[in-house]
Design an enzyme around this catalytic site. Sequence first.
Site, PDB file in Angstrom:
ATOM      1  N   LYS A  76      24.260  15.650 -40.285  1.00 28.37           N
ATOM      2  CA  LYS A  76      24.169  14.728 -41.422  1.00 28.37           C
ATOM      3  C   LYS A  76      22.819  14.807 -42.124  1.00 28.37           C
ATOM      4  O   LYS A  76      22.757  14.641 -43.329  1.00 28.37           O
ATOM      5  CB  LYS A  76      24.539  13.297 -41.041  1.00 28.37           C
ATOM      6  CG  LYS A  76      23.558  12.574 -40.183  1.00 28.37           C
ATOM      7  CD  LYS A  76      24.057  11.179 -39.882  1.00 28.37           C
ATOM      8  CE  LYS A  76      23.500  10.632 -38.600  1.00 28.37           C
ATOM      9  NZ  LYS A  76      22.074  10.769 -38.348  1.00 28.37           N
ATOM     10  N   ARG A  85      22.652   1.790 -38.440  1.00 32.29           N
ATOM     11  CA  ARG A  85      23.032   2.304 -37.127  1.00 32.29           C
ATOM     12  C   ARG A  85      23.620   1.219 -36.234  1.00 32.29           C
ATOM     13  O   ARG A  85      24.006   1.517 -35.104  1.00 32.29           O
ATOM     14  CB  ARG A  85      21.787   2.871 -36.452  1.00 32.29           C
ATOM     15  CG  ARG A  85      21.765   4.401 -36.404  1.00 32.29           C
ATOM     16  CD  ARG A  85      20.567   4.759 -35.563  1.00 32.29           C
ATOM     17  NE  ARG A  85      20.492   6.111 -35.122  1.00 32.29           N
ATOM     18  CZ  ARG A  85      19.875   7.090 -35.776  1.00 32.29           C
ATOM     19  NH1 ARG A  85      19.404   6.884 -36.988  1.00 32.29           N
ATOM     20  NH2 ARG A  85      19.760   8.276 -35.235  1.00 32.29           N
TER      21      ARG A  85
HETATM   22  P1  AMP Z   1      17.310  10.258 -36.543  1.00 30.43           P
HETATM   23  O1  AMP Z   1      16.303  11.172 -37.119  1.00 30.43           O
HETATM   24  O2  AMP Z   1      18.135   9.553 -37.588  1.00 30.43           O
HETATM   25  O3  AMP Z   1      18.156  10.894 -35.483  1.00 30.43           O
HETATM   26  O4  AMP Z   1      16.492   9.091 -35.820  1.00 30.43           O
HETATM   27  C1  AMP Z   1      15.625   9.364 -34.738  1.00 30.43           C
HETATM   28  C2  AMP Z   1      15.369   8.093 -33.934  1.00 30.43           C
HETATM   29  O5  AMP Z   1      14.770   7.098 -34.774  1.00 30.43           O
HETATM   30  C3  AMP Z   1      16.611   7.422 -33.366  1.00 30.43           C
HETATM   31  O6  AMP Z   1      17.018   8.003 -32.133  1.00 30.43           O
HETATM   32  C4  AMP Z   1      16.115   5.996 -33.193  1.00 30.43           C
HETATM   33  O7  AMP Z   1      15.264   5.882 -32.064  1.00 30.43           O
HETATM   34  C5  AMP Z   1      15.239   5.792 -34.431  1.00 30.43           C
HETATM   35  N1  AMP Z   1      16.005   5.278 -35.586  1.00 30.43           N
HETATM   36  C6  AMP Z   1      16.239   5.916 -36.775  1.00 30.43           C
HETATM   37  N2  AMP Z   1      16.962   5.163 -37.600  1.00 30.43           N
HETATM   38  C7  AMP Z   1      17.225   4.006 -36.934  1.00 30.43           C
HETATM   39  C8  AMP Z   1      17.944   2.820 -37.240  1.00 30.43           C
HETATM   40  N3  AMP Z   1      18.577   2.671 -38.413  1.00 30.43           N
HETATM   41  N4  AMP Z   1      17.981   1.842 -36.301  1.00 30.43           N
HETATM   42  C9  AMP Z   1      17.352   1.973 -35.119  1.00 30.43           C
HETATM   43  N5  AMP Z   1      16.672   3.059 -34.753  1.00 30.43           N
HETATM   44  C10 AMP Z   1      16.587   4.081 -35.648  1.00 30.43           C
END
Ligand code: AMP
Length: 200
Positions: free
Chosen positions: A18, A93
């Site tokens: 994504k 999320r």
């Molecule tokens: P991503 O790059 O979207 O995979 O996000 C990496 C990490 O950031 C996730 O595993 C969470 O620890 C944190 N994170 C990112 N977006 C969110 C969100 N909307 N709510 C909570 N934690 C988030």
Amino acid sequence: MVQNPLRIVMLGPPGAGKGTQAVLLAKSRAIPHISTGEILREAIANDSPLGREVKAVLDAGNLVSDKLMIDLIRQRLSKGDSDAGFVLDGFPRTLAQAQALSSLLGEMGKPLTNIVELNVSDSVLLERIRLRGAKGSGRSDDNVEVAARRLKVYWEQTAPVSAYYEERKELSKVDGLGTIEEVQNRISAGLGGVVKSLKK
Ligand code: AMP
């Protein structure tokens, strides 16, 4: 020709692609790509107070608190660049985040126009994340143990977000298997073909 603003949420488990698709979509429409994961990683890299607060949570593959995330997205969406539209990647999320986003955008008079979910099976996801880790993505949360944790968190806390949008008949499901371009074309077709493929 001025196109209607695209205010889109990209959903899908970690490893579904994504992030890649969100970047391509945002570029093709010249609108901001808003990745909450990227904002948090940048805060960590800058050793800011926010970064210090969230580092351990990210490293464990857990979710940062709803309050912190909702404040962060409220601030980000209040910047003028999102008037033209935006692609949200990694937010919402949780159900609480999805509800907060609906009311925030409602207040702003800028409701979401599309919610796209990339579907990929768990075994393919774990393999993709393993490969990403082996190539050295530089992400401290790209290893098999944390990947498994992130998938579990996804199914427990983020899958209900899809159900929330599905109930409201707003969810477009897209098969996430195939090349980047194939998936991009499927997303584009789902948006009514408004997004030109970037490939020359
Ligand atoms: P991503 O790059 O979207 O995979 O996000 C990496 C990490 O950031 C996730 O595993 C969470 O620890 C944190 N994170 C990112 N977006 C969110 C969100 N909307 N709510 C909570 N934690 C988030």
